[in-house]
Write a protein that holds these residues in place. Structure first.
Motif, PDB file in Angstrom:
ATOM      1  N   GLU A  66       0.995  -1.149   0.189  1.00  0.00           N
ATOM      2  CA  GLU A  66       0.141  -0.103  -0.317  1.00  0.00           C
ATOM      3  C   GLU A  66       0.860   1.161   0.158  1.00  0.00           C
ATOM      4  OE1 GLU A  66      -3.641  -1.741   2.136  1.00  0.00           O
ATOM      5  OE2 GLU A  66      -2.051  -0.510   3.607  1.00  0.00           O
ATOM      6  N   SER A  67       2.235   0.588   0.459  1.00  0.00           N
ATOM      7  CA  SER A  67       2.890   1.728   0.543  1.00  0.00           C
ATOM      8  C   SER A  67       4.493   1.976  -0.148  1.00  0.00           C
ATOM      9  CB  SER A  67       3.179   2.372   1.516  1.00  0.00           C
ATOM     10  OG  SER A  67       2.215   3.072   2.404  1.00  0.00           O
ATOM     11  N   LEU A  68       5.228   2.993  -0.698  1.00  0.00           N
ATOM     12  CA  LEU A  68       6.420   2.642  -0.655  1.00  0.00           C
ATOM     13  C   LEU A  68       7.555   2.644   0.496  1.00  0.00           C
ATOM     14  CD1 LEU A  68       6.562   5.183  -3.733  1.00  0.00           C
ATOM     15  CD2 LEU A  68       6.770   3.435  -3.634  1.00  0.00           C
ATOM     16  N   LEU A  69       6.604   3.710   1.491  1.00  0.00           N
ATOM     17  CA  LEU A  69       7.729   3.264   2.534  1.00  0.00           C
ATOM     18  C   LEU A  69       7.839   3.555   4.055  1.00  0.00           C
ATOM     19  CD1 LEU A  69       7.897   6.524   2.400  1.00  0.00           C
ATOM     20  CD2 LEU A  69      10.085   6.235   1.842  1.00  0.00           C
ATOM     21  N   CYS A  70       7.634   3.598   5.627  1.00  0.00           N
ATOM     22  CA  CYS A  70       6.826   3.699   6.567  1.00  0.00           C
ATOM     23  C   CYS A  70       8.013   5.647   6.901  1.00  0.00           C
ATOM     24  CB  CYS A  70       7.683   2.825   7.505  1.00  0.00           C
ATOM     25  SG  CYS A  70       9.080   3.063   7.938  1.00  0.00           S
ATOM     26  N   LYS A  71       6.494   5.966   7.524  1.00  0.00           N
ATOM     27  CA  LYS A  71       7.265   7.320   8.123  1.00  0.00           C
ATOM     28  C   LYS A  71       8.844   7.519   8.626  1.00  0.00           C
ATOM     29  CE  LYS A  71       5.387   6.640  12.821  1.00  0.00           C
ATOM     30  NZ  LYS A  71       4.429   7.224  13.734  1.00  0.00           N
ATOM     31  N   HIS A  72       9.558   6.211   9.045  1.00  0.00           N
ATOM     32  CA  HIS A  72      11.040   6.257   9.000  1.00  0.00           C
ATOM     33  C   HIS A  72      11.387   6.011   8.814  1.00  0.00           C
ATOM     34  CE1 HIS A  72       7.451   3.698  12.411  1.00  0.00           C
ATOM     35  NE2 HIS A  72       8.229   4.613  13.283  1.00  0.00           N
ATOM     36  N   ILE A  73      11.266   5.520   7.513  1.00  0.00           N
ATOM     37  CA  ILE A  73      12.266   5.291   6.441  1.00  0.00           C
ATOM     38  C   ILE A  73      12.224   7.191   6.172  1.00  0.00           C
ATOM     39  CG2 ILE A  73      12.633   4.783   3.950  1.00  0.00           C
ATOM     40  CD1 ILE A  73      13.940   2.511   5.755  1.00  0.00           C
ATOM     41  N   LEU A  74      11.431   7.607   5.365  1.00  0.00           N
ATOM     42  CA  LEU A  74      10.760   8.920   5.157  1.00  0.00           C
ATOM     43  C   LEU A  74      11.464   9.940   5.972  1.00  0.00           C
ATOM     44  CD1 LEU A  74      10.757  10.979   2.808  1.00  0.00           C
ATOM     45  CD2 LEU A  74       8.210  10.722   3.862  1.00  0.00           C
ATOM     46  N   ALA A  75      11.571   9.791   7.030  1.00  0.00           N
ATOM     47  CA  ALA A  75      12.336   9.997   7.934  1.00  0.00           C
ATOM     48  C   ALA A  75      13.594  10.516   8.386  1.00  0.00           C
ATOM     49  CB  ALA A  75      12.034  10.289   9.532  1.00  0.00           C
ATOM     50  N   VAL A  76      14.455   9.177   7.999  1.00  0.00           N
ATOM     51  CA  VAL A  76      15.756   9.218   7.858  1.00  0.00           C
ATOM     52  C   VAL A  76      16.452   9.568   6.586  1.00  0.00           C
ATOM     53  CG1 VAL A  76      17.613   7.244   7.061  1.00  0.00           C
ATOM     54  CG2 VAL A  76      16.185   6.715   8.547  1.00  0.00           C
ATOM     55  N   TYR A  77      15.280   9.193   5.251  1.00  0.00           N
ATOM     56  CA  TYR A  77      15.826  10.269   3.952  1.00  0.00           C
ATOM     57  C   TYR A  77      15.539  11.929   3.987  1.00  0.00           C
ATOM     58  CZ  TYR A  77      15.197   5.971   1.987  1.00  0.00           C
ATOM     59  OH  TYR A  77      15.536   4.215   1.554  1.00  0.00           O
TER      60      TYR A  77
END
Length: 107
Positions: A66-77
């Motif tokens: 449903e998603s490409l990534l979670c909020k944690h991975i996006l926060a890392v990027y």
């Protein structure tokens, strides 16, 4: 960001604003990230292979797609792009213990 990343964008920005992303670097140059989630739990993220140990990643990204990534991975990027990561040098032994603890939590 919200158009591209959906509902993960705003919570990820909140994590960056709260300085919740820490980059751990060992003397050999191995790097992993830890993100203090909004629940207070610490998640380990691997930006090199696009993986997070949180339940949302396992469910929404891996199982349901449903998603490409979670909020944690996006926060890392985002924190990488903004130079907003906290830096924490760790020994090889400390890094190994962190990785082994994650493996035990999953098993």
């Amino acid at each position: 960001l919200k158009f591209i990343f959906g509902p993960s964008a705003v919570p990820a920005l909140d994590l960056v604003d709260q300085h919740s992303v820490t980059r751990l670097r060992s003397p050999s140059g191995r790097i992993l990230y830890q993100v203090l989630g909004s629940s207070g739990k610490l998640y380990t993220c691997y930006s090199s292979c696009h993986f997070c140990t949180c339940p949302a990643f396992g469910f929404s990204v891996l199982q349901k797609s449903e998603s490409l990534l979670c909020k944690h991975i996006l926060a890392v990027y985002l924190s990488q792009a903004l130079g907003a990561c906290q830096e924490l040098p760790v020994s090889e032994e400390q890094l190994t213990n962190i990785l082994l603890a994650e493996e035990e939590d999953e098993g």
